[in-house]
Design a protein around this motif. Structure first.
Motif, PDB file in Angstrom:
ATOM      1  N   CYS A   1       0.828  -1.185   0.000  1.00  0.00           N
ATOM      2  CA  CYS A   1       0.000   0.000   0.000  1.00  0.00           C
ATOM      3  C   CYS A   1       0.874   1.250   0.000  1.00  0.00           C
ATOM      4  O   CYS A   1       1.470   1.548   1.033  1.00  0.00           O
TER       5      CYS A   1
ATOM      6  N   CYS B   1      -1.129  -7.455   7.242  1.00  0.00           N
ATOM      7  CA  CYS B   1      -0.487  -6.321   7.908  1.00  0.00           C
ATOM      8  C   CYS B   1      -1.213  -5.860   9.160  1.00  0.00           C
ATOM      9  O   CYS B   1      -0.676  -5.037   9.908  1.00  0.00           O
TER      10      CYS B   1
ATOM     11  N   GLU C   1      -8.674  -3.655   1.916  1.00  0.00           N
ATOM     12  CA  GLU C   1      -8.772  -3.568   0.451  1.00  0.00           C
ATOM     13  C   GLU C   1      -9.307  -4.860  -0.175  1.00  0.00           C
ATOM     14  O   GLU C   1      -9.836  -5.712   0.525  1.00  0.00           O
TER      15      GLU C   1
HETATM   16 FE1  SF3 Z   1      -2.080  -4.672   4.141  1.00  0.00          FE
HETATM   17 FE2  SF3 Z   1      -2.317  -2.922   2.199  1.00  0.00          FE
HETATM   18 FE3  SF3 Z   1      -4.323  -5.370   3.100  1.00  0.00          FE
HETATM   19 FE4  SF3 Z   1      -1.678  -8.054   2.307  1.00  0.00          FE
HETATM   20  S1  SF3 Z   1      -0.545  -3.940   2.815  1.00  0.00           S
HETATM   21  S2  SF3 Z   1      -2.805  -6.802   3.725  1.00  0.00           S
HETATM   22  S3  SF3 Z   1      -3.825  -3.378   3.622  1.00  0.00           S
END
Ligand code: SF3
Ligand code: SF4
Length: 549
Positions: free
Chosen positions: A318, A432, A491
């Motif tokens: 992200c 995350c 997301e």
């Molecule tokens: Fe986090 Fe973006 Fe979804 Fe792979 S890096 S899980 S929010």
């Protein structure tokens, strides 16, 4: 210029971003991403028909996952980069059309019936303004007039987007599956088919969940084939005096190439966010300059990256608007893009390496260590111990507290939940969201760590394998296990993982910090009736309910 996007958890007022994206996406980029989805539907209509006649093309197949990945939240904010991909989208659509027409001629003789309207008939505009106007004409809400059907179409769209990210990483590792490409074509084409209804799209959403298990499995296998199965590994959280490169994202192949190219150059490679699990793979941890994990979850990057003196590269989501303090040493790669930030393509990282070499040294500041690497191989390697601990009552319950992180204050729920999990329970975590609590001490139960970091979001595959193996050992269904799913989403990857869990029939999931803006009351009722999914409540109440107290 307005916009409408509600694909992520940050959707403004939990209804949709209409002026500018809370994520930083502007109306121009939103329109271009909408046009990408529209163009891909056109491509898929032809590719689907061609496939039915036995014709396919690897470049067309691959572009579908690249194009969709571009539209995932916090991936590509660069209008010029997206416009370039839209041209490719149009070219591949035209190629798919020829593929279909040729296959038709060969099979039936004569000319294939022409498709005169809808996304298959899209002709690309020749300017950026023209592309934006086309995107605005094909926004989210134009996909269906019935809110419930639109919701079900969005369930499919976002599932396909999230799965595209995983399929893309798997592809980088030489893993692909024709059945998955065929599903992409079928499902995208279906979302543009006015003759289909609610049940069709709900069915496709569930099928997407099923397909995503296949894709996450492919990705797991790709990782294991290249780097070995993850093993429990201590990861340093501090820094040491050397040059540094920070890698953020999910793509392990990219970090591997960077590790190879930085060997012996006096550069340490640091992981950020979803790169943390890289430390657990034998084929990556063998590089002694894969030194440490830096910072927390994605939403803290703006502040934290200012304290990282070396070069920084994003290989997937992200990314957020960069601060002036580091934008000249920031790079994007793959599908990621930010206007004005240097974008790298291919597998050569000289630019980022040179930037690291000319940047100041990292501070000499060693930190504490945390444990990673508990994929199903590692956990099931001590399955006897785990099963025995459950049988004797030493372990009463498992909590899978996982998913995405994000900026909302309501996300403290997950920290508090992990902290309040009783001492005789084990926490599995992934993705995350773990940064909310993964630096805390949880201790162990007879040698079994109470916090087991299974890996990245796609390692939900591994978590599912653990759950299935436990169910098998106890001769029961997954829903009968002493196991609760406490999930956080942000997301579209989290969205598709949720579809996978629903496809597997997993019930009683608690989802937060809020329910998706695109879920209508009727579709929510369907999910509650069939899966008893519920929004997170208060920690004490949810804990009690999970423990059956
Ligand atoms: Fe986090 Fe973006 Fe979804 Fe792979 S890096 S899980 S929010
Ligand atoms: Fe808003 Fe999320 Fe869409 Fe960004 S991705 S515009 S934050 S709903």
């Amino acid at each position: 210029m307005g916009m409408f996007c509600r694909q992520c958890e940050q959707a403004a007022k939990n209804t949709g971003c209409e002026v500018v994206g809370v994520c930083g996406k502007n109306p121009e980029v939103a329109a271009l991403q909408d046009l990408m989805l529209y163009g891909l539907k056109g491509l898929a209509i032809y590719a689907d028909k061609a496939r039915a006649l036995g014709a396919k093309d690897d470049v067309i197949d691959k572009f579908v996952i690249e194009g969709l990945f571009t539209t995932v939240t916090n991936v590509d904010f660069d209008p010029v980069q997206i416009a370039g991909k839209l041209r490719k989208c149009f070219d591949e659509k035209e190629k798919a059309k020829v593929l279909y027409e040729t296959a038709y001629r060969e099979k039936h003789g004569g000319t294939a019936p022409a498709i005169a309207d809808g996304p298959a008939a899209w002709i690309i505009a020749d300017s950026l303004e023209g592309l934006v106007a086309q995107g605005q004409a094909h926004g989210v809400k134009t996909q269906h007039s019935d809110p419930d059907v639109l919701c079900a179409i969005e369930l499919v769209n976002y599932g396909l987007k999230g799965m595209a990210a995983y399929a893309n990483h798997a592809y980088h590792l030489g893993k692909k599956d024709d059945e998955v490409f065929a599903f992409y074509h079928k499902a995208l084409a279906a979302t543009a088919d006015p003759s289909l209804g609610l049940n069709d799209f709900v069915g496709l959403a569930m099928e997407c969940g099923k397909m995503n298990i296949q894709v996450m499995g492919l990705l797991y296998q790709g990782h294991e084939d290249h780097y070995g199965a993850p093993v429990p590994t201590k990861v340093q959280l501090g820094t040491r005096k050397n040059k540094g490169i920070l890698v953020s994202g999910h793509d392990l192949r990219m970090i591997e190439e960077l590790l190879k190219q930085t060997e012996g150059k006096g550069i340490d490679v640091y992981t950020h966010g979803e790169m943390l699990p890289a430390h657990g793979y034998p084929g990556l941890k063998k590089y002694s300059h894969l030194y440490a994990n830096f910072g927390g979850a994605w939403q803290d990057q703006y502040k934290e990256f200012q304290n990282f003196p070396g070069a920084i590269i994003f290989n997937t989501n992200c990314i957020q608007r960069p601060a002036d303090q580091y934008n000249d040493r920031l790079f994007t790669w793959g599908e990621v893009g930010w206007p004005g930030i240097k974008h790298l393509t291919g597998w050569h990282f000289d630019d980022v390496i040179n930037k690291a070499l000319e940047s100041p040294d990292m501070p000499d500041a060693p930190g504490k260590e945390i444990l990673v690497g508990f994929s199903h191989n590692a956990v099931l390697g001590v399955a006897d111990k785990v099963i025995e601990a459950v049988k004797t009552g030493a372990v009463k319950h498992f909590f899978l507290i996982g998913g995405c992180d994000g900026a909302k204050p309501g996300r403290n729920y997950y920290t508090e939940f992990a902290e309040k999990v009783p001492k005789d329970c084990v926490i599995l975590t992934l993705a995350c969201g773990k940064y909310r609590f993964n630096k805390e001490e949880f201790g162990d139960i007879g040698g079994i760590p109470r916090l087991l970091d299974v890996g990245q979001c796609n390692d939900a595959y591994s978590a599912v394998q653990i759950a299935l193996a436990l169910a098998n050992a106890f001769n029961c269904g997954v829903n009968d296990l002493p196991l609760s799913f406490i999930l956080s989403w942000y997301e579209q990857k989290a969205h598709v993982i949720l579809l996978s869990l629903l496809y597997l029939g997993i019930k009683n999931i608690k989802l937060g910090p809020s329910l998706p803006a695109y879920i209508t009351p009727n579709v929510l009722k369907f999910l509650v009736d069939n899966f008893n999914i519920a929004p997170i409540g208060d920690v004490a109440g949810d804990l009690k309910a999970s423990l059956g107290q």
